[in-house]
Design a protein around this motif. Structure first.
Motif, PDB file in Angstrom:
ATOM      1  N   GLN A 180      20.317  -1.622 -82.187  1.00 26.01           N
ATOM      2  CA  GLN A 180      19.214  -2.574 -82.054  1.00 26.01           C
ATOM      3  C   GLN A 180      18.395  -2.175 -80.834  1.00 26.01           C
ATOM      4  N   LEU A 181      17.079  -2.268 -80.955  1.00 31.47           N
ATOM      5  CA  LEU A 181      16.186  -1.928 -79.856  1.00 31.47           C
ATOM      6  C   LEU A 181      15.080  -2.965 -79.806  1.00 31.47           C
ATOM      7  N   ASN A 182      15.007  -3.680 -78.696  1.00 35.81           N
ATOM      8  CA  ASN A 182      14.008  -4.729 -78.554  1.00 35.81           C
ATOM      9  C   ASN A 182      13.219  -4.481 -77.270  1.00 35.81           C
ATOM     10  N   ILE A 183      11.947  -4.153 -77.407  1.00 38.94           N
ATOM     11  CA  ILE A 183      11.083  -3.905 -76.252  1.00 38.94           C
ATOM     12  C   ILE A 183      10.344  -5.201 -75.928  1.00 38.94           C
ATOM     13  N   ALA A 184      10.752  -5.823 -74.835  1.00 39.68           N
ATOM     14  CA  ALA A 184      10.179  -7.108 -74.428  1.00 39.68           C
ATOM     15  C   ALA A 184       9.240  -6.901 -73.246  1.00 39.68           C
ATOM     16  N   GLU A 185       8.612  -7.987 -72.816  1.00 39.38           N
ATOM     17  CA  GLU A 185       7.673  -7.919 -71.703  1.00 39.38           C
ATOM     18  C   GLU A 185       8.357  -7.511 -70.407  1.00 39.38           C
ATOM     19  N   ASP A 186       9.624  -7.930 -70.250  1.00 41.57           N
ATOM     20  CA  ASP A 186      10.324  -7.690 -68.985  1.00 41.57           C
ATOM     21  C   ASP A 186      11.401  -6.621 -69.087  1.00 41.57           C
ATOM     22  N   GLY A 187      11.386  -5.797 -70.151  1.00 39.10           N
ATOM     23  CA  GLY A 187      12.366  -4.734 -70.229  1.00 39.10           C
ATOM     24  C   GLY A 187      12.789  -4.422 -71.651  1.00 39.10           C
ATOM     25  N   ILE A 188      13.849  -3.653 -71.768  1.00 34.89           N
ATOM     26  CA  ILE A 188      14.338  -3.180 -73.064  1.00 34.89           C
ATOM     27  C   ILE A 188      15.753  -3.673 -73.281  1.00 34.89           C
ATOM     28  N   GLU A 189      15.996  -4.248 -74.461  1.00 35.01           N
ATOM     29  CA  GLU A 189      17.337  -4.647 -74.866  1.00 35.01           C
ATOM     30  C   GLU A 189      17.873  -3.650 -75.872  1.00 35.01           C
ATOM     31  N   VAL A 190      19.114  -3.224 -75.664  1.00 37.21           N
ATOM     32  CA  VAL A 190      19.749  -2.250 -76.540  1.00 37.21           C
ATOM     33  C   VAL A 190      21.099  -2.793 -76.983  1.00 37.21           C
ATOM     34  N   SER A 191      21.373  -2.700 -78.268  1.00 40.98           N
ATOM     35  CA  SER A 191      22.690  -3.053 -78.791  1.00 40.98           C
ATOM     36  C   SER A 191      23.449  -1.769 -79.076  1.00 40.98           C
ATOM     37  N   VAL A 192      24.663  -1.690 -78.573  1.00 43.04           N
ATOM     38  CA  VAL A 192      25.426  -0.454 -78.695  1.00 43.04           C
ATOM     39  C   VAL A 192      26.905  -0.786 -78.795  1.00 43.04           C
ATOM     40  N   ASP A 193      27.652   0.060 -79.516  1.00 43.97           N
ATOM     41  CA  ASP A 193      29.105  -0.048 -79.555  1.00 43.97           C
ATOM     42  C   ASP A 193      29.684   0.777 -78.413  1.00 43.97           C
ATOM     43  N   LEU A 194      30.608   0.182 -77.682  1.00 45.15           N
ATOM     44  CA  LEU A 194      31.314   0.894 -76.613  1.00 45.15           C
ATOM     45  C   LEU A 194      32.793   0.951 -76.965  1.00 45.15           C
ATOM     46  N   ASP A 195      33.313   2.152 -77.083  1.00 46.57           N
ATOM     47  CA  ASP A 195      34.742   2.305 -77.343  1.00 46.57           C
ATOM     48  C   ASP A 195      35.533   1.942 -76.090  1.00 46.57           C
ATOM     49  N   ALA A 196      36.828   1.772 -76.269  1.00 44.59           N
ATOM     50  CA  ALA A 196      37.704   1.554 -75.113  1.00 44.59           C
ATOM     51  C   ALA A 196      37.533   2.696 -74.120  1.00 44.59           C
TER      52      ALA A 196
END
Length: 856
Positions: free
Chosen positions: A638-654
């Motif tokens: 997921q990538l969301n470019i907002a007025e105050d920055g960027i939101e990223v959705s990512v999977d992080l392994d152990a």
């Protein structure tokens, strides 16, 4: 080491390990002997021939000192003695065999309650004299003195003749330690313990001279104190010396502050800065661990070319380490030191030999998250190739060729190199500053070898500091040097925590900072006291006035506590640089900036696979994201470019870390859909064969279990090869063909596994999750999987048959009486503690479920 991608060595020389054996050409050289110099030169030349850095710890063991240190230049240890007297009377006291050492000060004063009245204090040092026996000084006595009416106390401060010596040195290296407050003391040590080494080895061959942690015990005085105190503080210390231990009405904390401040200045100027100056004279740089000192801790670390922290004990977790790391990092930032080093993995586990590569990886990430950007492995203690004579260092993780998993350490070494590469680029991005309450510690601490790092950690508290960090506010600790020059830094928010005392000049600079738009937040209270005895009342009044005005003008906010209330106020006035939405307690970040890029190191220091949303505030540029463990690009969902920055959705392994690199010329990554829940395709838990040629062992398992359960393998440490041949049916093959990703998953590994599928190397598993991507490696029909598992060294070390080789009598050909040495070797060298603490072998090999799963 070079094959494992280790970039350099630090040579540290300690106590001898074995007796001389002439028939084997085994000889122990004395400290500073010709053979000693020759071996250092040899090591330096061999490192240079391989293009590796060569650093040297001065001295044999630590702290600095040796047989050449005269008593008048060694570290002083002063203890107070008191005698209660009721006047009026004439008083005399024979102190022979009562006190032992030199009296550096003695006072008499009237007591009211538990306080000495300052107007009644009399310096009686001149009345403390030698007592003679047949014209020989034999003891000490107090000459007759008149005591006025009332309850009085006589206090003597005695510098003991029993002074600290070097800890665990090589033969010939024993001796008194230096006085860390005196330049002439350090220079005396360097004259004998530094200059000859450079001359013998060759200038320029030693890149860094290293100083280990300041582990001095009881060093609380220096013979130059009275003169330096008078020059720096503007009055005489000796009449008020009792305040360093007891209470003098109205001035105890002021005198204690002035004493501690003077000792602090002397050690920074005469030890830390002077050591760096000597290194530069020798064409080298200094790398210094300052933890343990009583000085301004940022100044002490900052005096080094390379400040160095330390990771001590089981710190493979995400937590701000103030005592040994964060202070070193902050000093590097505020004094503009590009490399900030760390002695890593010391006592990572106790007992020894139970550390896995996963532990080391997690510990390294914890170190990086505090801002360290150079790792020094602790360590590669020398050991012969012959396992029967393995000589492991008592405090280190055994990162060398004798460890079972050494073959795979290169994978971690390359990872560490990659992360350090990026963490050394550009400058750190830090906008929040936490002012250190060092002045309060100096004022509240009696005469002592004050461990400033520990005192600060206790005062600030981990819960408070962790709360700030994990709320997304990466911060630096700052001192008066920073606030006096606040315009030269990029901080926009200043936190005052547990701060009661502050210099007036610093309070004025805080007001100036606030007037220019800086935010000032005080937890629970505003500083309300000055520092030191001179002009105390008027300076205190001015500090209180400034604080009150700032509050009235809205330029300073006071929170109700240093925990949740402080975090709420921070969130009110500024957005976090990076916001970790779901797992802030286990996922951390570091932010650095170059001329063209924004670099973020993100790490999940936990055993769990997680889904995370990360917001990068103020960033709108394109970016790439990759895993520095394998260099592969990481999918984002997921990538969301907002007025105050960027939101990223990512999977992080152990235990996975990622590097995000933002830049004007970097395109945005493609957004990949999240894969559906995994489906099991094949169950492979049964029918494996284990072979261990070293033990002539072969067994077929219907149900997998750890090999430590086999009687002949109970104490075996090493590798074992598991293999399995299996068929893939047409229906299973179709399921595999329809999948985007095919995974081999193992429930348990003890502790490392190398995976091959149909003869093709897949990967080495050194950490959770225990799975590898085998997409495209399977075929319809017959397939074969081979897994080489490696367990931990602890199993061998607790084997009752494993030799300890500790001679209980004087060793043959040993060049000196060995009773004390044997005790040292028994305590430090051999594995009796492991046998006491670990009664059963650790699980080894693979066991539990083995499955092939698919994702679509």
């Amino acid at each position: 080491m070079q094959e494992a991608e280790i970039g350099g060595v630090e040579l540290q020389i300690l106590y001898p390990l074995q007796a001389d054996e002439k028939e084997k050409s085994l000889q122990n050289y004395e400290y500073l002997s010709p053979g000693y110099f020759e071996l250092i030169r040899f090591a330096a030349d061999e490192a240079a021939a391989r293009g590796m850095q060569f650093d040297l710890t001065l001295g044999s063991s630590w702290p600095f000192g040796g047989p050449f240190m005269p008593e008048e230049l060694c570290g002083q240890n002063v203890l107070p003695f008191s005698i209660d007297v009721e006047g009026p009377c004439t008083f005399y006291k024979d102190l022979t065999t009562v006190i032992y050492g030199k009296v550096v000060g003695a006072v008499l004063g009237k007591m009211e309650g538990a306080q000495m009245m300052p107007e009644t204090i009399v310096d009686i040092t001149d009345h403390v004299v030698d007592k003679y026996l047949f014209n020989w000084p034999w003891g000490t006595e107090i000459e007759e003195i008149d005591i006025p009416a009332g309850l009085h106390k006589i206090v003597l401060f005695v510098s003991s003749d029993k002074k600290q010596r070097v800890l665990k040195p090589l033969r010939g290296g024993d001796g008194l330690i230096i006085d860390h407050n005196r330049k002439d003391s350090l220079r005396k040590f360097l004259e004998y313990g530094g200059d000859p080494i450079v001359e013998a080895v060759g200038q320029g061959k030693i890149q860094n001279f290293f100083c280990d942690s300041i582990e001095v015990f009881g060093h609380n005085w220096t013979d130059i104190l009275y003169d330096e105190f008078r020059k720096r503080r503007g009055y005489e210390l000796r009449p008020y010396i009792y305040a360093l231990w007891g209470e003098i009405k109205g001035m105890t904390d002021q005198v204690r502050y002035d004493y501690q401040k003077t000792m602090a200045e002397l050690t920074v100027e005469n030890f830390f800065q002077e050591l760096t100056a000597w290194c530069h004279e020798k064409g080298a740089v200094s790398r210094i661990q300052a933890h343990g000192t009583w000085g301004d801790i940022l100044q002490a670390y900052g005096a080094a070319d390379i400040p160095e922290g330390e990771t001590f004990s089981a710190f493979d977790r995400y937590e701000v380490n103030t005592v040994h790391r964060k202070l070193a990092v902050s000093a590097g930032h505020v004094y503009h030191k590009p490399i900030i080093s760390n002695e890593s993995f010391t006592w990572l586990r106790f007992p020894r030999f139970v550390v896995s590569l996963e532990n080391i990886k997690a510990a390294a990430d914890s170190i990086f998250l505090d801002g360290i950007n150079q790792i020094v492995n602790h360590g590669y203690s020398y050991s012969k190739d012959d396992d029967e004579k393995m000589l492991a260092f008592y405090a280190s993780t055994n990162i060398n060729h004798t460890n079972t998993w050494w073959k795979y350490y290169k994978k971690l070494s390359v990872y560490i190199n990659r992360v350090c590469d990026f963490m050394q680029r550009g400058e750190p991005v830090v906008t929040t500053a936490v002012y250190l309450p060092q002045h309060d510690i100096w004022a509240e601490t009696p005469i002592a070898d004050t461990h400033m790092c520990m005192k600060l950690d206790e005062r600030l508290q981990v819960a408070c500091i962790d709360g700030i960090h994990k709320a997304g506010y990466w911060f630096d600790y700052v001192n008066d040097d920073v606030l006096k020059n606040w315009k030269d830094y990029g901080y926009d928010t200043l936190l005052l925590i547990e701060c009661d005392r502050i210099p007036l000049e610093t309070m004025e600079k805080i007001r100036e900072f606030a007037e220019h738009g800086g935010r000032v937040i005080a937890a629970e209270r505003v500083p309300s006291k000055s520092c030191g005895r001179m002009h105390y009342e008027e300076r205190t009044a001015e500090i209180c006035r400034i604080g009150s005005e700032m509050k009235e003008q809205g330029k300073l906010t006071v929170t109700s506590d240093k925990f949740e209330s402080l975090i709420q106020e921070l969130r009110r006035v500024k957005k976090p640089d990076v916001q970790i939405y779901h797992h802030p307690d286990t996922v951390g970040y570091v932010h650095r900036r170059t001329d063209t890029e924004e670099i973020y190191f993100i790490s999940n220091v936990s055993i769990n696979d997680i889904k995370e949303i990360i917001k990068f505030t103020k960033n709108k540029k394109g970016f790439c994201v990759f895993d520095p463990m394998d260099g592969k690009e990481k999918e984002i969902h997921q990538l969301n470019i907002a007025e105050d920055g960027i939101e990223v959705s990512v999977d992080l392994d152990a235990y996975q870390s990622l590097l995000f690199v933002f830049g004007q010329d970097i395109a945005f990554p493609s957004v990949e859909r999240e894969k559906e829940t995994k489906e099991k395709c094949l169950e492979l838990s049964n029918g494996w064969t284990l072979e261990i040629p070293q033990k002539a062992f072969r067994k077929e398992y219907d149900i997998l279990e750890g090999w430590e359960r086999e009687p002949e393998l109970k104490y075996y440490s090493g590798s074992g090869s598991y293999s399995k041949t299996f068929q893939i049916s047409e229906s299973a093959w179709q399921q595999l063909q329809d999948a985007d990703t095919v995974l081999l998953e193992l429930e348990h590994i003890g502790k490392t596994a190398e995976i091959y599928v149909n003869g093709t190397f897949v990967d080495t598993i050194i950490k959770h999750p225990y799975r590898v991507d085998i997409t495209g490696l399977l075929k319809q029909g017959e397939n074969r999987i081979e897994i080489t598992a490696v367990n931990l060294l602890i199993n061998r070390m607790i084997d009752p048959e494993y030799p300890e080789r500790l001679e209980e009598t004087i060793l043959p050909q040993w060049p000196y009486a060995s009773g004390g040495l044997n005790e040292c070797r028994k305590e430090r060298l051999f594995n009796w503690r492991e046998r006491e603490m670990v009664k059963e072998p650790y699980p080894s090999g693979i066991w539990g479920k083995v499955e092939i799963t698919v994702q679509k």
